[in-house]
Design a protein around this motif. Structure first.
Motif, mmCIF file in Angstrom:
data_model
loop_
_atom_site.group_PDB
_atom_site.id
_atom_site.type_symbol
_atom_site.label_atom_id
_atom_site.label_comp_id
_atom_site.label_asym_id
_atom_site.label_seq_id
_atom_site.Cartn_x
_atom_site.Cartn_y
_atom_site.Cartn_z
ATOM 1 N N ALA A 27 -2.517 -1.754 0.256
ATOM 2 C CA ALA A 27 -2.742 -2.149 -1.132
ATOM 3 C C ALA A 27 -3.188 -0.958 -1.982
ATOM 4 O O ALA A 27 -2.677 -0.727 -3.074
ATOM 5 C CB ALA A 27 -3.781 -3.270 -1.197
ATOM 6 N N ASN A 32 -2.885 2.118 -7.659
ATOM 7 C CA ASN A 32 -4.251 2.050 -8.167
ATOM 8 C C ASN A 32 -4.609 3.276 -8.990
ATOM 9 O O ASN A 32 -5.327 3.176 -9.979
ATOM 10 C CB ASN A 32 -5.251 1.977 -7.006
ATOM 11 N N LEU A 233 -1.377 -5.086 -4.982
ATOM 12 C CA LEU A 233 -1.798 -5.837 -3.795
ATOM 13 C C LEU A 233 -0.701 -5.868 -2.732
ATOM 14 O O LEU A 233 -0.830 -6.558 -1.723
ATOM 15 C CB LEU A 233 -2.182 -7.267 -4.182
HETATM 16 N N1 PHE Z 1 0.170 -1.357 -3.238
HETATM 17 C C1 PHE Z 1 0.643 -0.021 -3.196
HETATM 18 C C2 PHE Z 1 -0.020 0.776 -4.304
HETATM 19 O O1 PHE Z 1 -0.748 0.231 -5.087
HETATM 20 C C3 PHE Z 1 2.115 0.118 -3.326
HETATM 21 C C4 PHE Z 1 2.839 -0.842 -2.513
HETATM 22 C C5 PHE Z 1 3.565 -1.809 -3.125
HETATM 23 C C6 PHE Z 1 2.737 -0.800 -1.138
HETATM 24 C C7 PHE Z 1 4.208 -2.727 -2.389
HETATM 25 C C8 PHE Z 1 3.368 -1.724 -0.401
HETATM 26 C C9 PHE Z 1 4.104 -2.703 -1.026
HETATM 27 O O2 PHE Z 1 0.206 1.939 -4.413
#
Ligand code: PHE
Length: 465
Positions: A27, A32, A233
């Protein structure tokens, strides 16, 4: 992989912490730190943050439980899970694998830029400080030359790291890696937060993040927040389904969901509270979202004691975050290719890596092309859609991911049945106190909300462009 005590052939996370850290590792990533602060800035600061938090609590956590329970109940990757439960829904699994792969094409490029910044701050911080924008556009994106580093060498290195971890398997690679990377990342963020908010002039940025300006409220902002929440997420593409399939039956999926959502949102908020006040404090024009984590921050490090050191620290942190996310993205594709198409793990990994690299190069090149025309940082919003890179992001964040998450919720709410999800959570004596509200959310509220936001966002988004 630890198959020993399970009796089956499927790997499992060795410990509860291992799973939480791995899921949080998936995540927490570029979403982020590279995306969220920019989105918050564009979405009106405080308002966007408020909407974002509400979406994570109501919609994000609901969808996450939906994915995790399907995964753990079937012990399969996303496509296999649907084949077993309802073959007509197999496309949702396939869509997720496709979406994840599209994200990977540009994710690995940006991961490469991060590596290039580590190298840059290590070897020649003076060059970055002298002209942050010029460094990003020239050295990384290649506005005036072929971006050998930003499009080829560093993304290649990044992909090589991902492949290395993936081919070592679930426990040996991802899990052990996350146990070190995640806490380190969090600590580093707190250090930077302390520095950023005490910069003279940071108050204006803080005020921007804490003021709720209702004028920014529209369908476009809502869809941006929704897409960002799912993206952050790791939802909507079966990643959490695949990860859920590795979780022990004794694990409390409800509690784990709460922890993952909290951690992920905290990191995004901290990142915004580092970057935006710092940007205001240094007076470096924020420009478009993508430049926040690269161009704007250079002006910050420059004004800090030990700036180059903090630069290396920050991009190292970002590298870890990006790596663990990319690993989870590729894990989805690899689980699909090995379990559905019978490829060996190594073959599946290497083949996917080559493809994503080739497409990814075009992503960085398209950014450069954009820059040559001199409009990239000048906010020519109407021109963003036809550009390949922006098109990829629009396609994944605002269309494919929300549609995927919508499909998961409708599937669990109406086909599989919320009672089965609840039963999966409560299997080994675990109690799920939110069984009733979750059932209502996953069946009615969340599908309706996603549908409405998707519709409003698309109509408004197209109207605006
Ligand atoms: N959640 C990860 C991020 O915020 C990107 C991601 C998206 C990873 C979808 C896995 C699946 O950078």
């Amino acid at each position: 992989m630890s198959n020993k005590n399970t009796g089956g052939s499927r790997a499992q996370w060795a410990s509860s912490l291992g799973f939480i850290l791995a899921a949080a590792g998936s995540a927490v990533g570029l979403g982020n730190i590279w995306k969220f602060p920019g989105r918050a800035y564009e979405g009106g600061g405080g308002l966007f943050i408020l909407i974002y938090i509400a979406i994570v609590i109501l919609i994000g956590s609901t969808a996450m439980i939906a994915e995790l329970t399907v995964g753990r109940a079937t012990q399969k990757n996303a496509v296999g899970a649907f084949r077993q439960l309802a073959p007509r829904w197999k496309w949702v699994g396939g869509l997720g694998v496709f979406t994840g792969y599209v994200i990977l094409t540009y994710y690995t490029q940006v991961g490469g830029w991060v590596l290039q910044y580590i190298a840059g701050y290590l070897t020649s911080p003076g060059t970055i400080f002298a002209d942050p924008k010029g460094y990003f556009l020239g050295n990384v994106l290649g506005a005036d030359r072929f971006p050998l580093g930003g499009a080829i060498l560093f993304p290649f290195l990044f992909i090589a790291c991902v492949v290395l971890v993936i081919t070592k398997g679930v426990e040996g690679g991802i899990e052990r890696f996350n146990k070190v990377a995640m806490p380190a990342l969090f600590l580093l963020l707190l250090v930077l937060l302390g520095r950023a908010v005490t910069l003279p002039g940071a108050g204006e940025g803080l005020r921007y993040l804490l003021t709720i300006d209702l004028k920014a409220l529209n369908g476009s902002t809502l869809l941006a927040a929704l897409g960002q929440a799912f993206y952050s997420l790791s939802l909507g593409m079966g990643i959490m389904c695949t990860y859920g399939s590795y979780v022990k039956k004794t694990e409390d999926l409800g509690k784990n969901t709460a922890m993952i959502c909290t951690l992920d949102t905290l990191v995004a908020l901290i990142a915004a509270f580092i970057i935006i006040p710092a940007v205001f404090a240094t007076g470096v024009e924020p420009g478009k979202g993508a430049s926040f984590a690269f161009v704007s921050l250079a002006g910050v490090f420059e004004q800090m004691p030990l700036g180059a050191f903090f630069g290396v620290l920050f991009y190292t942190l970002l590298f870890f975050a990006a790596l663990t996310s990319a690993i989870s993205l590729l894990e989805g594709t690899v689980a699909y290719l090995t379990e559905e198409k019978g490829l060996s793990r190594t073959r599946a990994t290497v083949l996917s890596a080559v493809g994503m690299f080739l497409i990814g190069v075009v992503y960085t090149l398209s950014q450069a092309h954009y820059n040559i025309r001199g409009i990239w940082l000048d906010g020519a919003s109407g021109l963003t859609f036809p550009v390949f890179g922006d098109f990829l992001e629009f396609l994944t964040d605002r269309l494919l991911i929300p549609v995927g998450a919508l499909a998961y919720c409708i599937f669990v709410g109406w086909v599989w049945g919320p009672h089965r999800g609840v039963a999966e959570i409560e299997r080994e004596g675990v109690r799920f106190p939110f069984a009733k509200p979750w059932g209502l959310l996953v069946k009615y509220v969340v599908p309706a909300a996603i549908f409405i936001i998707l519709f409003a966002g698309m109509v408004m988004g197209l109207a605006l462009s």
